[in-house]
Design a protein around this motif. Structure first.
Motif, PDB file in Angstrom:
ATOM      1  N   ALA A   1       0.813  -1.211   0.000  1.00  0.00           N
ATOM      2  CA  ALA A   1       0.000   0.000   0.000  1.00  0.00           C
ATOM      3  C   ALA A   1       0.849   1.264   0.000  1.00  0.00           C
ATOM      4  N   TYR A   2       2.151   1.144  -0.238  1.00  0.00           N
ATOM      5  CA  TYR A   2       3.045   2.288  -0.109  1.00  0.00           C
ATOM      6  C   TYR A   2       3.784   2.601  -1.404  1.00  0.00           C
ATOM      7  N   LEU A   3       4.125   3.888  -1.531  1.00  0.00           N
ATOM      8  CA  LEU A   3       4.916   4.400  -2.642  1.00  0.00           C
ATOM      9  C   LEU A   3       6.189   5.019  -2.088  1.00  0.00           C
ATOM     10  N   TRP A   4       7.210   5.083  -2.915  1.00  0.00           N
ATOM     11  CA  TRP A   4       8.434   5.793  -2.566  1.00  0.00           C
ATOM     12  C   TRP A   4       8.756   6.777  -3.683  1.00  0.00           C
ATOM     13  N   ASP A   5       9.162   7.988  -3.305  1.00  0.00           N
ATOM     14  CA  ASP A   5       9.592   8.929  -4.325  1.00  0.00           C
ATOM     15  C   ASP A   5      11.100   8.839  -4.510  1.00  0.00           C
ATOM     16  N   ASP A   6      11.619   9.657  -5.431  1.00  0.00           N
ATOM     17  CA  ASP A   6      13.042   9.540  -5.751  1.00  0.00           C
ATOM     18  C   ASP A   6      13.945  10.119  -4.677  1.00  0.00           C
ATOM     19  N   ARG A   7      13.341  10.678  -3.620  1.00  0.00           N
ATOM     20  CA  ARG A   7      14.130  11.111  -2.466  1.00  0.00           C
ATOM     21  C   ARG A   7      14.149  10.063  -1.360  1.00  0.00           C
ATOM     22  N   GLY A   8      13.447   8.965  -1.608  1.00  0.00           N
ATOM     23  CA  GLY A   8      13.406   7.899  -0.619  1.00  0.00           C
ATOM     24  C   GLY A   8      12.296   8.037   0.400  1.00  0.00           C
ATOM     25  N   ARG A   9      11.412   9.011   0.235  1.00  0.00           N
ATOM     26  CA  ARG A   9      10.306   9.185   1.187  1.00  0.00           C
ATOM     27  C   ARG A   9       9.220   8.143   0.934  1.00  0.00           C
ATOM     28  N   ARG A  10       8.673   7.598   2.023  1.00  0.00           N
ATOM     29  CA  ARG A  10       7.589   6.626   1.912  1.00  0.00           C
ATOM     30  C   ARG A  10       6.250   7.321   2.054  1.00  0.00           C
ATOM     31  N   ILE A  11       5.324   7.016   1.137  1.00  0.00           N
ATOM     32  CA  ILE A  11       4.005   7.667   1.117  1.00  0.00           C
ATOM     33  C   ILE A  11       2.930   6.591   1.058  1.00  0.00           C
ATOM     34  N   LEU A  12       1.939   6.684   1.931  1.00  0.00           N
ATOM     35  CA  LEU A  12       0.805   5.772   1.898  1.00  0.00           C
ATOM     36  C   LEU A  12      -0.079   6.116   0.707  1.00  0.00           C
ATOM     37  N   ASP A  13      -0.354   5.127  -0.131  1.00  0.00           N
ATOM     38  CA  ASP A  13      -1.190   5.347  -1.305  1.00  0.00           C
ATOM     39  C   ASP A  13      -2.650   5.266  -0.892  1.00  0.00           C
ATOM     40  N   GLY A  14      -3.236   6.411  -0.621  1.00  0.00           N
ATOM     41  CA  GLY A  14      -4.625   6.457  -0.182  1.00  0.00           C
ATOM     42  C   GLY A  14      -5.621   6.542  -1.315  1.00  0.00           C
ATOM     43  N   LEU A  15      -5.159   6.404  -2.566  1.00  0.00           N
ATOM     44  CA  LEU A  15      -6.050   6.504  -3.723  1.00  0.00           C
ATOM     45  C   LEU A  15      -5.859   5.338  -4.697  1.00  0.00           C
TER      46      LEU A  15
END
Length: 453
Positions: A37-51
């Protein structure tokens, strides 16, 4: 700025996005990885995919088995059209969808995506009545604020004036009726059944106003996306079905978002108690591991097209693409094997309860939805339900909320195509831990947003 963000800023024409000023101070976000359920951007930040990407990734990111199916099919047969031919995956998927769909929805027309499926449904409806000797029946009735796609025909069915104005004139024949936003109809005092009766009667009224001999179809979503997850009681859909039958009008269930588990069932119309004549779907069919959409028609609708010499002169190069069809079959297997339908049904109440904790915030006016598809309506005055003015919408929805939510670790959708809402539709694999994370990020971000108001 990363090289990918720089390249995108110079050369990528983004969809539904402002492109001015995407420089070093405000680079385009680069999503480089997904897992569960998670995404990572090119800075290494983890983001919950709420969509779920865009109401798409039902099974979650990084499902290697789906990628392997795509690779295997591409190595055997990467492409062949269904223009008078078929491939094994296309034939098998058509049969699978016919078995999953309710009633006698047995004939599947493949497209590349959802807007094309809606476009196809309108064209089918018009030709269907011509073949039946009723050539004047061409108009389509849909609901206010509803979004049905970007092709010219699908956009003519869409009930969002601001989205259409730059492309008008569109295809003639689209007419609008009220939607079922109970929060914005306080005169019904929370009585969804009464609102449903009133709204359904407006559909009959519109058919009579336009002339039953000119109306071909009524198009609606089981849960309306634009405007913020607008639900309706089963009696509403039963009444609309009755009206369509009375006036010989085709009922189209647009399930581009609603289908494939978003509401805990393969097709949401079955959950809400009605069987349409045509059903459109896409998105979750492949969980995003390949582009694919479909229009599914009833035996009644296909019948005149099976007469000698009749052709439906319409199609898409990528419709029924063998790689996407193979992925869809594997995705449907996965969803059944892991009982993602049951998972949504057993966790939907907890998702609702967790989001409704946010109603203690002064900026939250309403929380509504069904299954794993919810909207939080934001208001300027909770007591009166007053919404935001144009300048405040610009500041909140366009400038603050997208970046703030993403920066706090949540990808979701602030939207003001109707009233101001935040939409949530996570992958179907999530549970209470992710619900709590969403609520905490939303609480912190909306508290900051209220301080701006």
């Amino acid at each position: 700025m990363s090289p990918h963000a720089e390249a995108a800023g110079k050369h990528l024409w983004m969809h539904f996005a402002r492109m001015h000023g995407r420089d070093g101070a405000n680079p385009i976000p680069v999503i480089s990885k997904g897992e569960g359920a998670y995404l990572w951007d090119d800075r290494g930040r983890r983001i919950l995919d709420g969509l779920a990407g865009l109401f798409v990734v039902q099974a979650g990111h990084g499902r290697r088995e789906l990628a392997e199916v795509a690779a295997k099919q591409a190595s055997e047969l990467a492409f062949f059209p269904v223009w008078g031919y078929t491939t094994p995956p296309a034939a098998e998927l058509a049969e699978r969808l016919a078995h999953l769909a309710p009633g006698d929805l047995n004939r599947v027309f493949f497209t590349s995506g959802g807007g094309e499926a809606v476009e196809s449904a309108w064209k089918v409806a018009k030709q269907y009545f011509k073949l039946r000797g009723k050539p004047l029946k061409h108009k389509v009735i849909s609901r206010m604020t509803a979004y049905h796609g970007t092709p010219h025909g699908a956009m003519a069915i869409t009930g969002l004036p601001a989205m259409k104005q730059d492309f008008e004139p569109l295809a003639p024949g689209g007419f609008r009726v009220p939607n079922t936003n109970l929060y914005r109809h306080p005169e019904f005092a929370g009585d969804a059944e009464a609102l449903g009766r009133w709204a359904a009667d407006r559909i009959e009224e519109a058919i009579r106003f336009e002339g039953p001999d000119t109306v071909a179809a009524v198009v609606l979503e089981p849960v309306q996306n634009s405007g913020g997850c607008l639900t309706a009681p089963a009696s509403y859909f039963a009444r609309v079905r009755e009206i369509c039958d009375r006036y010989d009008v085709l009922l189209v269930s647009d399930e581009v978002i609603n289908a494939f588990g978003r509401h805990g069932v393969p097709f949401a119309c079955a959950k809400f108690g009605f069987t349409p004549d045509i059903l459109t779907c896409a998105k979750g069919m492949t969980s995003g591991y390949g582009p694919l959409g479909a229009m599914i028609t009833s035996d009644k609708v296909i019948e005149p097209f099976l007469e000698p010499g009749v052709t439906f002169p319409h199609g898409y190069t990528w419709g029924g693409h063998p790689v996407s069809a193979a992925v869809a079959l594997a995705n449907l297997d996965l969803m059944e094997r892991e009982d993602l339908y049951g998972h949504v049904l057993s966790h939907a109440d907890a998702f609702e309860a967790t989001l409704k904790k946010l109603t203690d915030l002064p900026i939250v006016g309403d929380v509504r939805g069904d299954g794993y598809f919810w909207a939080i309506e934001l208001v300027r005055d909770k007591a009166t339900g007053e919404t935001f003015g144009a300048a405040e919408r610009e500041r909140l929805v366009k400038q603050f909320l997208p970046g703030a939510l993403f920066g706090n670790g949540l990808y979701c959708r602030p939207d003001d195509r109707g009233d101001v809402v935040i939409q949530l539709a996570p992958p179907l694999i999530v549970g209470q831990a992710e619900f709590d994370e969403m609520e905490q990020i939303l609480r912190a971000t909306l508290t900051e947003a209220w301080s701006m108001v």
